[in-house]
Scaffold this motif. Structure first.
Motif, PDB file in Angstrom:
ATOM      1  N   UNK A 107       0.831  -1.196   0.000  1.00  0.00           N
ATOM      2  CA  UNK A 107       0.000   0.000   0.000  1.00  0.00           C
ATOM      3  C   UNK A 107       0.871   1.254   0.000  1.00  0.00           C
ATOM      4  N   UNK A 108       1.908   1.263   0.841  1.00  0.00           N
ATOM      5  CA  UNK A 108       2.783   2.431   0.913  1.00  0.00           C
ATOM      6  C   UNK A 108       3.586   2.615  -0.374  1.00  0.00           C
ATOM      7  N   UNK A 109       4.083   1.520  -0.949  1.00  0.00           N
ATOM      8  CA  UNK A 109       4.856   1.607  -2.189  1.00  0.00           C
ATOM      9  C   UNK A 109       3.985   2.099  -3.336  1.00  0.00           C
ATOM     10  N   UNK A 110       2.757   1.602  -3.419  1.00  0.00           N
ATOM     11  CA  UNK A 110       1.888   2.047  -4.511  1.00  0.00           C
ATOM     12  C   UNK A 110       1.532   3.515  -4.369  1.00  0.00           C
ATOM     13  N   UNK A 170       5.051  -6.457 -10.192  1.00  0.00           N
ATOM     14  CA  UNK A 170       4.337  -5.690 -11.213  1.00  0.00           C
ATOM     15  C   UNK A 170       4.520  -4.193 -10.997  1.00  0.00           C
ATOM     16  N   UNK A 171       4.510  -3.732  -9.750  1.00  0.00           N
ATOM     17  CA  UNK A 171       4.739  -2.318  -9.480  1.00  0.00           C
ATOM     18  C   UNK A 171       6.142  -1.887  -9.908  1.00  0.00           C
ATOM     19  N   UNK A 172       7.124  -2.751  -9.672  1.00  0.00           N
ATOM     20  CA  UNK A 172       8.487  -2.415 -10.090  1.00  0.00           C
ATOM     21  C   UNK A 172       8.572  -2.278 -11.604  1.00  0.00           C
ATOM     22  N   UNK A 173       7.910  -3.144 -12.336  1.00  0.00           N
ATOM     23  CA  UNK A 173       7.909  -3.039 -13.798  1.00  0.00           C
ATOM     24  C   UNK A 173       7.180  -1.775 -14.246  1.00  0.00           C
ATOM     25  N   UNK A 192      -4.422   2.780  -6.450  1.00  0.00           N
ATOM     26  CA  UNK A 192      -3.104   3.250  -6.892  1.00  0.00           C
ATOM     27  C   UNK A 192      -2.738   2.660  -8.246  1.00  0.00           C
ATOM     28  N   UNK A 193      -3.037   1.364  -8.451  1.00  0.00           N
ATOM     29  CA  UNK A 193      -2.756   0.755  -9.755  1.00  0.00           C
ATOM     30  C   UNK A 193      -3.586   1.399 -10.863  1.00  0.00           C
TER      31      UNK A 193
END
Length: 743
Positions: free
Chosen positions: A336-339, A365-368, A716-717
């Motif tokens: 949640x914090x990273x997104x 997936x968030x890193x990509x 966020x996504x």
């Protein structure tokens, strides 16, 4: 974040439930089964007192009803002398210690039978009041108490007369056994009458005399305590939903004397139907039943098992909560914090990717997507790490909790075939069954006495309307009859009241006072017959309601109760049964046969404990004895119940152990199921959508299911999808990334 959704509430609730269950386990399992007098014995004494209260209430109400109805029927006919009235009453009923007829105006005694009736206690000036004829208790000079009942005799042209009947407050047909005493007390706790305790002068040794004095002291102490508790409201005196006896009832424990402890049950006189007070219930009487029970000196309190089980739950519960916190909650909150960081445009730092499961897939997936937002070429997806996801973690957590709950539910504290059933329970089953048997016999005898009274009062009345009037009055006074009718010697019905007679074969009246008319139908037809004096074989016939018979058998704490005839066929019962069928099991048949065929002695009630491995059953049988028209039926009352339903220490410990296991499984299933529905399933779907978005799917809109951590990551996504799509448009429609549109 939602207060009821998200990852935190299920884990927090699970923690609270496990802590509460550990406390309950430590407190309850450490205390179960350590009373030297089992709870089942105390409850049995409560039921015994309730039986006595029901019998006394029925006896008092029946006596008042019979006296009033008899006086009304006498008053409806021609005047008769006072001596004739008392003679006819004495020939039909033997329930009163003394009877008398008094002229109200002058106070002159016209006739008397039996013991002297305390007429000086009657205030003739108040007989015209609304409660002037209400029964009252009178204390005699010798200390005994008598209950006086009144009824008016009215004939035209004659002074009004008062019919008085005196009776004691003894219990009709209560089987006390060898070591029990029972007493009637008033609202102040004064003992009005008692049975079962001899007078000190009647014993031979000093030791016996001391025991009698101690018993009297205990009984008086119980009487005072019961009188105080009897002032409660019946509803407030019981646990919610307990039902059963309509009056106030309970049990008391007394002092220990010579290795035995006195235990008592108490019960107020309660009406048979809620909200319908009777004459007896207005007297303010309470029944106290006391018995001495041998204590088990080997029983000692030991909370070791409860404390050990609670400690094990705390350890396993702590591991479970730590597992959920470390492998499900923290990775999700980190996602949640990273997104949120990526949506704010902070793309400098790589995304911290969790180690395993759906969180690892979403993190990858968030890193990509971070690289795509930086304008870099899309990177191929890393090998999926799906072998140990959130569902598997929940399964591990469930297994951990099952390791604690499973043995409690299935293995530990099992009551085997060595369960110790107190002998007092067998004695109580026998004596209470004998009391029920006597109650049924007396009820049938009372019914036959009523028929004799009706036959005597019909007398020379030959008109059907006159006979029907007497029959209708009897039907209205007593609910035991289904129909009443008069048969002549040829079997023709001269008058009737109630339902039509079952005797439709034109048979004349039977010479048997009570018999079963139909033994091939679905319902037994119990018929009582009383010959009309001087009417050449004509008789009054009454058919008893089978529901009336069955209602006498419905007593808590006796299990299944059946009335069987001389051929051991079922006539009635307190639960579902098939009429004229055999008892369930050869052991019960043998018990009835052995009870009725004792060599060298008259039939007596029997109690036995059947053991068949872990299947332990208490059973008792009591034949009809004591005389009267019903004894010739040869019926027997049989009762049986499984021992596991009693509050015996071994069964109580087993039940509470199983309950602890069930509570543990319920808490685990509820909280882990909640976590799976609210968090894990949306998280799995979100992991798939995140991978598709990173692979190039820009058309699928991501909607959050709940306003929680998973929903926040989904939002966020969705923002990242919009940013990537906008960046693509600004770049003028760059080439399609590899793998776009792949599912």
């Amino acid at each position: 974040m939602s207060l009821l959704g998200g990852i935190r509430p299920p884990i927090a609730v699970l923690s609270v439930l496990l802590l509460a269950l550990a406390g309950i386990t430590a407190l309850t399992l450490g205390r179960v089964g350590h009373d030297r007098v089992p709870e089942a014995v105390r409850t049995s004494q409560q039921h015994f007192a309730e039986d006595g209260a029901i019998a006394l209430r029925a006896s008092v109400d029946e006596g008042v009803t019979d006296l009033t109805r008899t006086a009304q029927l006498f008053s409806a006919g021609d005047p008769v002398p006072a001596d004739a009235v008392l003679d006819k009453i004495g020939n039909v009923y033997q329930k009163w210690t003394g009877t008398a007829v008094v002229e109200i105006q002058s106070g002159k005694l016209l006739a008397a039978r039996g013991e002297n009736v305390p007429l000086t206690a009657i205030d003739r000036s108040r007989l015209a009041d609304e409660n002037g004829l209400a029964p009252r208790m009178v204390r005699l000079q010798n200390g005994e108490t008598r209950l006086l009942s009144f009824a008016l005799l009215n004939w035209k042209g004659r002074p009004q007369q008062l019919l008085v009947a005196s009776s004691n407050l003894k219990f009709p047909g209560i089987s006390l056994g060898e070591f029990r005493s029972i007493a009637v007390i008033d609202q102040t706790g004064t003992v009005l009458s008692s049975d079962g305790i001899p007078e000190p002068e009647q014993v031979l040794t000093d030791l016996q005399r001391d025991e009698v004095k101690e018993s009297n002291r205990q009984l008086k102490a119980f009487a005072k305590a019961a009188a105080g508790k009897a002032k409660q409201h019946p509803v407030k005196s019981k646990e919610p939903g307990s039902g059963g006896f309509l009056g106030v009832s309970g049990s008391l424990s007394g002092d220990r004397y010579m290795g035995e402890r006195s235990v008592a049950g108490y019960a107020t006189l309660a009406s048979p139907q809620p909200g319908e007070p009777t004459v007896a219930t207005g007297l303010g009487l309470t029944v106290v039943a006391m018995v001495k029970v041998a204590e088990d000196p080997a029983v000692t309190a030991s909370p070791v098992f409860g404390l050990a089980a609670a400690a094990a739950l705390l350890l396993i519960g702590g591991l479970t909560v730590a597992l959920l916190l470390g492998t499900v909650q923290r990775p999700l909150i980190r996602l949640f914090l990273e997104s949120r960081r990526l949506t704010r445009g902070d793309l400098a730092r790589p995304v911290t990717v969790p180690r395993r499961g759906e969180a690892a897939r979403i993190g990858a997936a968030l890193e990509r997507l971070r690289h795509q937002l930086l304008g870099e070429s899309p990177r191929p997806a890393a090998p999926a790490r799906r072998r140990f996801g959130a569902r598997a973690l929940l399964a591990v957590a469930g297994i951990l909790l099952l390791v604690w709950a499973g043995p409690l539910l299935l293995l530990l504290n099992r009551a085997g075939d060595t369960v110790v059933v107190p002998q007092q329970m067998v004695n109580d089953q026998r004596e209470r069954t004998d009391t029920v048997s006597d109650r049924v016999r007396r009820a049938l005898n009372e019914g036959h006495a009523d028929l004799m009274s009706v036959a005597s009062l019909i007398g020379d009345r030959t008109k059907p309307s006159q006979m029907a009037e007497v029959l209708e009055a009897t039907m209205n006074e007593h609910l035991r009859y289904e129909s009443l009718y008069v048969l002549d010697a040829h079997g023709d019905v001269l008058a009737r009241a109630g339902h039509g007679p079952h005797n439709d074969q034109g048979e004349g009246p039977s010479a048997e006072p009570i018999r079963v008319l139909d033994d091939k139908g679905k319902k037994p037809v119990i018929v009582g017959t009383a010959e009309l004096p001087g009417r050449e074989g004509a008789a009054v016939v009454g058919e008893f309601r089978i529901d009336f018979l069955n209602s006498l058998l419905k007593r808590p704490g006796l299990g299944d109760v059946r009335v069987v005839d001389a051929h051991r066929r079922v006539i009635g019962g307190n639960s579902g049964y098939l009429a004229f069928h055999r008892l369930p099991g050869e052991r019960l048949d043998e018990l009835v046969e052995g009870t009725n065929q004792k060599v060298g002695m008259s039939p007596r009630p029997s109690g036995v404990l059947f053991r068949d491995g872990r299947d332990i059953q208490i059973a008792a049988a009591a034949p009809f004895v004591g005389g009267g028209a019903a004894e010739s039926l040869g019926w027997t009352v049989v009762s049986w119940q499984p021992a596991f339903g009693l509050a015996i220490p071994e069964y109580s410990l087993q039940n509470r152990t199983v309950l602890a296991g069930l509570l543990g499984i319920t808490a685990a299933a509820a909280c882990l199921g909640w976590l799976h529905i609210i968090v894990v399933r949306p998280l799995r779907d979100l992991a798939r959508q995140a991978e598709e978005l990173a692979d190039g799917d820009r058309k699928t809109v991501l909607f959050p299911r709940h306003h929680d951590e998973v929903g926040a990551v989904a939002r966020s996504l969705e923002l990242i999808r919009q940013q990537v799509q906008s960046q693509r448009k600004r770049d003028g429609g760059a080439r399609t990334p590899a793998g776009a549109g792949r599912n």
